[in-house]
Design an enzyme around this catalytic site. Structure first.
Site, short mmCIF file in Angstrom:
data_model
loop_
_atom_site.label_atom_id
_atom_site.label_comp_id
_atom_site.label_asym_id
_atom_site.label_seq_id
_atom_site.Cartn_x
_atom_site.Cartn_y
_atom_site.Cartn_z
N ARG A 88 0.84 -1.19 0.00
CA ARG A 88 0.00 0.00 0.00
C ARG A 88 0.88 1.25 0.00
O ARG A 88 1.94 1.28 0.64
CB ARG A 88 -0.85 -0.03 1.27
CG ARG A 88 -1.81 1.14 1.46
CD ARG A 88 -2.94 1.05 0.53
NE ARG A 88 -4.09 1.84 0.95
CZ ARG A 88 -5.08 2.16 0.14
NH1 ARG A 88 -5.09 1.78 -1.13
NH2 ARG A 88 -6.11 2.86 0.57
N THR A 360 -9.70 0.45 -9.59
CA THR A 360 -8.71 -0.47 -9.05
C THR A 360 -8.75 -1.67 -9.94
O THR A 360 -9.57 -1.73 -10.85
CB THR A 360 -9.15 -0.77 -7.61
OG1 THR A 360 -9.10 0.46 -6.91
CG2 THR A 360 -8.33 -1.81 -6.91
O1 DON Z 1 -7.95 1.16 -1.42
C1 DON Z 1 -9.12 1.43 -1.62
O2 DON Z 1 -10.04 1.02 -0.95
C2 DON Z 1 -9.46 2.30 -2.82
N1 DON Z 1 -8.36 3.16 -3.13
C3 DON Z 1 -9.85 1.43 -3.96
C4 DON Z 1 -10.32 2.21 -5.15
C5 DON Z 1 -11.12 1.44 -6.11
O3 DON Z 1 -11.42 0.30 -5.92
C6 DON Z 1 -11.61 2.17 -7.28
N2 DON Z 1 -12.27 1.28 -8.20
N3 DON Z 1 -13.24 1.31 -8.76
#
Ligand code: DON
Length: 547
Positions: A88, A360
């Site tokens: 992360r 994501t």
């Molecule tokens: O880590 C997280 O929870 C977010 N940054 C994830 C972002 C995400 O899944 C966007 N997708 N559609």
């Protein structure tokens, strides 16, 4: 092309589901899945496939596949060892708790969501090198397809063309150097995208390992880009970044062992809370997406997400009471005020009281030897901060928005938080990513995960319930409409094809229903009768590959 001459980057097709005997990769892009499968065909294992697939996604799926973001890997080795690697992003050393507040104390989400100041220190390249000891092939082999695809180009899909076109203005706004993603006339399906600068960055990583990214020319280019746009990531931040091994979360659901990601993701805890809260109810007899089932699942989602806001953050900075939050006693107490047939209210249901102080991407990989890898990785939203490192050709994340920038102020996914997830230098922002494995009698059963911001844990939750309780195959479990409740805002989001009668019955109980086009892009591989049943989500270009 590097791995396999049979892969043609200018002519390829999407495969939504298939059954393989030896090895399977499911990811957001056909070329990335094919490259991963090709690595396993030439003697690599699921870890080789993960590295090659993630690097390929950084080229062919720039909206989320990345070098400038971060992610989580959860895996089972063929010998049964479980593994989680946290890569992360971290807050830069110069970050501070109130950095996104103006002089009157108002939250400036434009700064946490776009441009240079929204970027955390990238973790992806460190994550790849933390995974490498488990792989078998030389890193130079694993990275070559990505280099070739960046250098000589590949054909873009219709959805990639339309997202480049949709984000054109932002690309121009947040960048000072010419970008591969911006051209004069609109992009269309079948155009070739060439990324020469990205190819050079990948070559520096090939030749110098993690130092090819965190030190030397790439690091200098990142810092120069930061200085152009008042970002905070420094040479020291890059040099000091470390991926971290964490202890995976494991628990039992109706005879299956579920293995998922611990903090700094909220995903594994939420999944454990939700599955444990519903496991005392015979949902199978209530029926798939009947009002009774959806109400119960909504109410457990509400309670779990209320706890997310209060208790969860980076465990290196904040003591997350994982044991209590996931204990049967505590969870039974949380459901005491659940009334079947009547909507709960989020202003009445706060976080529990305990004594202890949209982009994501997900990759699922499994082989017949018993290796399982689930990786969810992100730049945060689509194309992250929209800022490309000038001269290095890759996008930087806007992950700083996943912190609680001010108590009670929702982030871009509507998630709220407080002290547990406040900004501090070198702290990791709370995530919802939920790469997950399911074992049956200790043997590999399912690898799954999805993008979708705060909807990730509920999509994983529902996919597991679809398979375990409603006996669906992988394809149905992924593609049946999903729904989502996250405590605040107090409403149920439902996908387009969600059954209308159920929505009406829920409204009668007092729920507010809000439509949403897509929830998640879930990738599932299930071991069934010694075969790898593989399903790529139909909501995108996601594709399976294997042999
Ligand atoms: O880590 C997280 O929870 C977010 N940054 C994830 C972002 C995400 O899944 C966007 N997708 N559609």
């Amino acid at each position: 092309m590097g791995a396999d001459k049979a892969i043609n980057p200018y002519r390829y097709s999407i495969t939504k589901d298939a059954v393989f005997t030896n090895a399977s990769v499911v990811s957001a892009h056909p070329l990335a899945s094919m490259v991963g499968a090709a690595m396993m065909k030439q003697g690599g294992n699921a870890f080789d496939a993960m590295i090659a697939t993630q690097l390929t996604l950084a080229v062919v799926y720039p909206g989320a596949g990345n070098l400038g973001g971060g992610g989580f890997l959860i895996a089972r080795k063929a010998d049964g060892e479980l593994l989680s690697i946290d890569y992360r992003e971290k807050a830069p050393g110069k970050a501070s708790r109130d950095m996104y507040l103006d002089k009157d104390g108002n939250a400036q989400t434009n700064l946490s969501q776009n441009g240079h100041l929204s970027s955390g220190v990238p973790g992806t390249v460190a994550g790849l090198f933390a995974t490498l000891p488990y792989a078998k092939l030389d890193f130079k082999i694993l990275i070559q397809p990505a280099i070739d695809l960046a250098e000589f180009g590949y054909t873009i899909t219709a959805s990639e063309a339309s997202s480049f076109n949709a984000d054109r203005e932002d690309f121009i706004k947040y960048n000072t150097k010419p970008l591969a993603f911006v051209k004069q006339e609109p992009w269309k399906a079948g155009d070739t995208l060439v990324q020469k600068e990205l190819a050079e960055t990948l070559k520096r990583i090939r030749d110098n390992g993690a130092k090819g990214f965190y030190e030397g020319e790439t690091a200098d280019l990142i810092v120069a880009e930061m200085q152009r746009g008042k970002g905070l990531v420094s040479l020291d931040d890059l040099k000091n970044y470390d991926a971290k091994k964490r202890a995976p979360l494991s628990f039992n659901y109706k005879g299956y062992d579920i293995v998922s990601f611990p903090p700094p993701s909220s995903g594994g805890i939420l999944l454990e809370q939700m599955l444990k809260m519903i496991r005392r109810y015979p949902v199978e007899s209530y029926g798939f997406q009947s009002p009774k089932t959806v109400q119960l699942m909504t109410e457990v989602e509400r309670r779990a997400y209320a706890d997310r806001a209060e208790f969860m953050g980076d465990p290196d900075f904040w003591k997350v009471p994982v044991k209590t939050l996931t204990s049967d006693n505590y969870l039974a107490g949380r459901m005491k005020d659940y009334v079947p047939g009547k909507a709960g209210k989020s202003d009445a249901i706060k976080a529990g009281i305990i004594k202890e102080s949209e982009e994501t991407t997900h990759i699922s990989i499994m082989d017949s030897k018993g290796n399982m890898v689930a990786v969810t990785t992100t730049l945060n939203n689509h194309y992250g901060s929209k800022t490309v490192v000038g001269g290095a050709g890759f996008l930087l994340n806007d992950e700083m928005d996943d912190f609680s920038i001010k108590p009670g102020v929702p982030n871009m996914y509507g998630a709220v938080g407080g002290e547990a997830n406040a900004i501090a230098p070198a702290k990791r922002m709370l995530s919802s990513m939920t790469p997950t494995l399911v074992l049956k009698a200790g043997k590999p059963y399912i690898v799954l995960g999805t993008p979708g911001g705060t909807t990730i844990p509920t999509s994983v939750f529902q996919t597991i319930v679809n398979i375990v309780d409603f006996k669906m195959n992988a394809d149905d479990a992924v593609n049946k409409p999903k729904f989502h409740h996250q405590w605040l805002p107090d409403q149920i989001y439902t996908e387009d094809k969600f059954p209308e009668e159920t929505a009406k019955a829920l409204e009668k109980m007092g729920y507010k229903i809000e439509g949403r086009v897509n929830i998640g892009r879930t990738e599932v591989i299930r071991m069934l009768n010694n075969k790898l049943e593989s399903a790529a989500d139909k909501r995108g270009d996601d594709s399976v590959a294997g042999f």
